[in-house]
Design a protein around this motif. Sequence first.
Motif, PDB file in Angstrom:
ATOM      1  N   ASN A 133    -104.495 -25.348-117.914  1.00  0.00           N
ATOM      2  CA  ASN A 133    -104.277 -26.421-118.890  1.00  0.00           C
ATOM      3  C   ASN A 133    -103.692 -25.897-120.192  1.00  0.00           C
ATOM      4  N   ALA A 134    -102.958 -24.803-120.166  1.00  0.00           N
ATOM      5  CA  ALA A 134    -102.488 -24.202-121.409  1.00  0.00           C
ATOM      6  C   ALA A 134    -101.668 -25.174-122.233  1.00  0.00           C
ATOM      7  N   ASP A 135    -100.970 -26.101-121.580  1.00  0.00           N
ATOM      8  CA  ASP A 135    -100.218 -27.111-122.322  1.00  0.00           C
ATOM      9  C   ASP A 135    -100.846 -28.493-122.146  1.00  0.00           C
ATOM     10  N   LEU A 136    -102.136 -28.533-121.794  1.00  0.00           N
ATOM     11  CA  LEU A 136    -102.885 -29.774-121.674  1.00  0.00           C
ATOM     12  C   LEU A 136    -104.243 -29.612-122.345  1.00  0.00           C
ATOM     13  N   THR A 137    -104.197 -29.355-123.645  1.00  0.00           N
ATOM     14  CA  THR A 137    -105.426 -29.095-124.390  1.00  0.00           C
ATOM     15  C   THR A 137    -106.366 -30.301-124.365  1.00  0.00           C
ATOM     16  N   GLY A 138    -105.799 -31.499-124.470  1.00  0.00           N
ATOM     17  CA  GLY A 138    -106.630 -32.694-124.424  1.00  0.00           C
ATOM     18  C   GLY A 138    -107.409 -32.790-123.126  1.00  0.00           C
ATOM     19  N   ARG A 139    -106.775 -32.437-122.015  1.00  0.00           N
ATOM     20  CA  ARG A 139    -107.453 -32.484-120.717  1.00  0.00           C
ATOM     21  C   ARG A 139    -108.616 -31.499-120.678  1.00  0.00           C
ATOM     22  N   GLU A 140    -108.425 -30.328-121.253  1.00  0.00           N
ATOM     23  CA  GLU A 140    -109.497 -29.330-121.266  1.00  0.00           C
ATOM     24  C   GLU A 140    -110.662 -29.783-122.136  1.00  0.00           C
ATOM     25  N   ILE A 141    -110.378 -30.393-123.287  1.00  0.00           N
ATOM     26  CA  ILE A 141    -111.453 -30.922-124.135  1.00  0.00           C
ATOM     27  C   ILE A 141    -112.181 -32.042-123.404  1.00  0.00           C
ATOM     28  N   GLU A 142    -111.424 -32.922-122.758  1.00  0.00           N
ATOM     29  CA  GLU A 142    -112.021 -34.024-122.006  1.00  0.00           C
ATOM     30  C   GLU A 142    -112.928 -33.498-120.895  1.00  0.00           C
ATOM     31  N   ARG A 143    -112.465 -32.466-120.190  1.00  0.00           N
ATOM     32  CA  ARG A 143    -113.259 -31.883-119.101  1.00  0.00           C
ATOM     33  C   ARG A 143    -114.622 -31.413-119.599  1.00  0.00           C
ATOM     34  N   ALA A 144    -114.622 -30.668-120.693  1.00  0.00           N
ATOM     35  CA  ALA A 144    -115.868 -30.118-121.221  1.00  0.00           C
ATOM     36  C   ALA A 144    -116.802 -31.222-121.712  1.00  0.00           C
ATOM     37  N   LEU A 145    -116.262 -32.213-122.417  1.00  0.00           N
ATOM     38  CA  LEU A 145    -117.101 -33.286-122.938  1.00  0.00           C
ATOM     39  C   LEU A 145    -117.652 -34.174-121.822  1.00  0.00           C
ATOM     40  N   GLY A 258     -92.619 -41.293-118.366  1.00  0.00           N
ATOM     41  CA  GLY A 258     -93.661 -41.180-119.387  1.00  0.00           C
ATOM     42  C   GLY A 258     -94.226 -39.796-119.563  1.00  0.00           C
ATOM     43  N   PHE A 259     -93.532 -38.769-119.085  1.00  0.00           N
ATOM     44  CA  PHE A 259     -94.074 -37.414-119.201  1.00  0.00           C
ATOM     45  C   PHE A 259     -93.603 -36.776-120.503  1.00  0.00           C
ATOM     46  N   LEU A 260     -94.543 -36.427-121.343  1.00  0.00           N
ATOM     47  CA  LEU A 260     -94.256 -35.879-122.669  1.00  0.00           C
ATOM     48  C   LEU A 260     -93.929 -34.382-122.592  1.00  0.00           C
ATOM     49  N   ILE A 261     -92.899 -33.981-123.320  1.00  0.00           N
ATOM     50  CA  ILE A 261     -92.600 -32.558-123.503  1.00  0.00           C
ATOM     51  C   ILE A 261     -93.113 -32.177-124.885  1.00  0.00           C
ATOM     52  N   THR A 262     -94.217 -31.453-124.921  1.00  0.00           N
ATOM     53  CA  THR A 262     -94.923 -31.192-126.163  1.00  0.00           C
ATOM     54  C   THR A 262     -94.048 -30.572-127.250  1.00  0.00           C
ATOM     55  N   GLU A 263     -94.412 -30.914-128.470  1.00  0.00           N
ATOM     56  CA  GLU A 263     -93.744 -30.377-129.653  1.00  0.00           C
ATOM     57  C   GLU A 263     -93.846 -28.850-129.705  1.00  0.00           C
ATOM     58  N   ALA A 264     -94.857 -28.320-129.019  1.00  0.00           N
ATOM     59  CA  ALA A 264     -95.046 -26.871-129.005  1.00  0.00           C
ATOM     60  C   ALA A 264     -93.858 -26.152-128.380  1.00  0.00           C
ATOM     61  N   VAL A 265     -93.078 -26.827-127.528  1.00  0.00           N
ATOM     62  CA  VAL A 265     -91.888 -26.196-126.952  1.00  0.00           C
ATOM     63  C   VAL A 265     -90.895 -25.854-128.053  1.00  0.00           C
ATOM     64  N   ARG A 266     -90.713 -26.796-129.005  1.00  0.00           N
ATOM     65  CA  ARG A 266     -89.849 -26.501-130.148  1.00  0.00           C
ATOM     66  C   ARG A 266     -90.500 -25.470-131.066  1.00  0.00           C
ATOM     67  N   GLY A 267     -91.831 -25.517-131.152  1.00  0.00           N
ATOM     68  CA  GLY A 267     -92.539 -24.532-131.958  1.00  0.00           C
ATOM     69  C   GLY A 267     -92.369 -23.119-131.442  1.00  0.00           C
ATOM     70  N   PHE A 328     -96.335 -22.872-120.762  1.00  0.00           N
ATOM     71  CA  PHE A 328     -96.179 -24.293-120.458  1.00  0.00           C
ATOM     72  C   PHE A 328     -96.231 -24.541-118.941  1.00  0.00           C
ATOM     73  N   PRO A 329     -97.329 -24.189-118.298  1.00  0.00           N
ATOM     74  CA  PRO A 329     -97.398 -24.301-116.834  1.00  0.00           C
ATOM     75  C   PRO A 329     -97.253 -25.728-116.313  1.00  0.00           C
ATOM     76  N   ASN A 330     -97.881 -26.687-116.990  1.00  0.00           N
ATOM     77  CA  ASN A 330     -97.803 -28.059-116.516  1.00  0.00           C
ATOM     78  C   ASN A 330     -96.408 -28.636-116.699  1.00  0.00           C
ATOM     79  N   ILE A 331     -95.792 -28.334-117.841  1.00  0.00           N
ATOM     80  CA  ILE A 331     -94.415 -28.798-118.083  1.00  0.00           C
ATOM     81  C   ILE A 331     -93.461 -28.152-117.081  1.00  0.00           C
ATOM     82  N   LEU A 336     -90.058 -29.131-112.659  1.00  0.00           N
ATOM     83  CA  LEU A 336     -89.543 -28.577-111.408  1.00  0.00           C
ATOM     84  C   LEU A 336     -89.590 -29.637-110.308  1.00  0.00           C
ATOM     85  N   ARG A 337     -90.669 -30.415-110.284  1.00  0.00           N
ATOM     86  CA  ARG A 337     -90.762 -31.511-109.309  1.00  0.00           C
ATOM     87  C   ARG A 337     -89.671 -32.546-109.559  1.00  0.00           C
TER      88      ARG A 337
END
Length: 551
Positions: A133-145, A258-267, A328-331, A336-337
């Motif tokens: 989830n390196a590029d899905l931080t929200g998913r990781e927080i959701e998982r833990a909570l 609807g698939f977002l390409i995170t701002e972190a890519v530009r970062g 960016f593993p998920n992106i 690729l798909r």
Amino acid sequence: MSTEYSSDILIVGSGVAGLSLALKASRFARVTLVTKKNRIDSATNRAQGGVAAVLSGEDSVADHVHDTLVSGDGICHEDVVRMVVSEGPDRIRELADLGVRFQMQKNGSTFELGREGGHSARRVAHAAGVTGNADLTGREIERALLARVAAHPDIEVLENHMAVDLLIASRAGLAPPSEDRCLGAYVLNHQTDRVETCLAKVTVLCTGGCGKVYLYTTNPAIATGDGVAMAYRAGARIANLEFIQFHPTCFYNQEITGFLITEAVRGEGGILLNEAGQAFMQRHDPRGDLATRDIVARGIDAEMKQSGTACVYLDISHKAADFVRKRFPNIYETCLRGGVDITKEPIPVVPAAHYMCGGVQVDTWGQSSLSGLMALGETSCTGLHGANRLASNSLLEAVVYADRAARKLPEILAALHKLPVPGTVQPWKTGGAAVIDEGVLISRNWDDIRRQMWDYVGIVRRTKRLQLMRERLTTLRREIKTHFYDYLLTPDLVELRNLVVIAELIVCSAMWRKESRGLHYIRDYPNRDDGNFLRDSVLDKSNMADLLDSI
């Protein structure tokens, strides 16, 4: 119906704000959490970039405050910004203690931090790559909570339950308007198709945003502005809905929408290119590709209109392939798909509706203008984001305000304990309504709202288009009202009713702000007007009675 409360606290929504509050409030109160889909269906689960906080000695609270204020373009409440930024680091460490697996440096105790547009330093904590989830931080927080909530015996979670309307004391004849308060909500049980009454001493709206009011969005399908629409109908104040953030870079692909390409890519060095392969953002802002989202979205919009092309391109292929796949593993896998190898070629991207900077107006503890009603996360308008949200400040706001609400709730509950228990609450009235057998009645109106909002109330606006949209929404509203009371309720019908309310609130807010500021750009008034509009836009039943009374 019994006059006893079903719970002390009713939380509507299962994103990071709702889950965080449920965990903390359950220490001293009975908590019921309702979510209209499954627990994992939330915008939190899609949040890619990370969560911003001052977690490095090379950063400072003053710098984070400054960047937030610059991004907010004059409308941020500076006291709120300082509060959230100052309390943020402790909340992030708290998430780590709860089991959120953040990426750490080799020493194991220092956060690995990324940088995103609008930030002057690396301060964005993100999920560890080992989780996938390196590029899905929200998913990781959701998982833990979610894991913590599921294991908690004092939190009742009702999945597939959709809040229809708030239960207001004065409307139920249980209190005069001067002593009005929220007593819970009417909730549609998807499994039984019955509307149930959930009484609560305090109701907390954590329903996320309203991206589905637009044709193109990065939001999940559940983001239909339910919390804001319900709060507005109940009489609570709503603020700053003209400021809808369009994420600059959504994957442009016919099969993967609807698939977002995170701002972190530009970062991390990603460059926006036009059809000719030319970098163009420097023409729109000295910060180039690291400008704030409103500027980047307008830059892309202008480039597409000038060239007549359907998209632009985001190129990270000049970076090492192993780095791109790891960061960016998920992106990487999703693109690729869709036929794009981001380690070798640029990503086709377009802007899409992403975040609602306005919402239910709340104070520094998450309390709305209506007694017994709170709002957290994207559903709320705290004053943090102003006219444009700084990247990765949303998860920060959610966890800080969930903590503050939990600290305030014992005081609120104690005060409410002194009030009389409400009398008999009438169940939801269905009358002789029939089952709707013409799904096209809903789908056509849904499609009309979303397409027209995209065309007339998008990234760049005009007064004539706003006026035309208001007229069309008035007609749609009347038709939807007929559907709502002539047929038995379905989730689609409830969402449609909320969508038309949200659409009209956005349009009316945009018509009021006769200037261009942050995310609100209107060609008729291209400049800022601090003399008249350096303030929040606020709507409630006093200035929108026609809309309130008709839905």
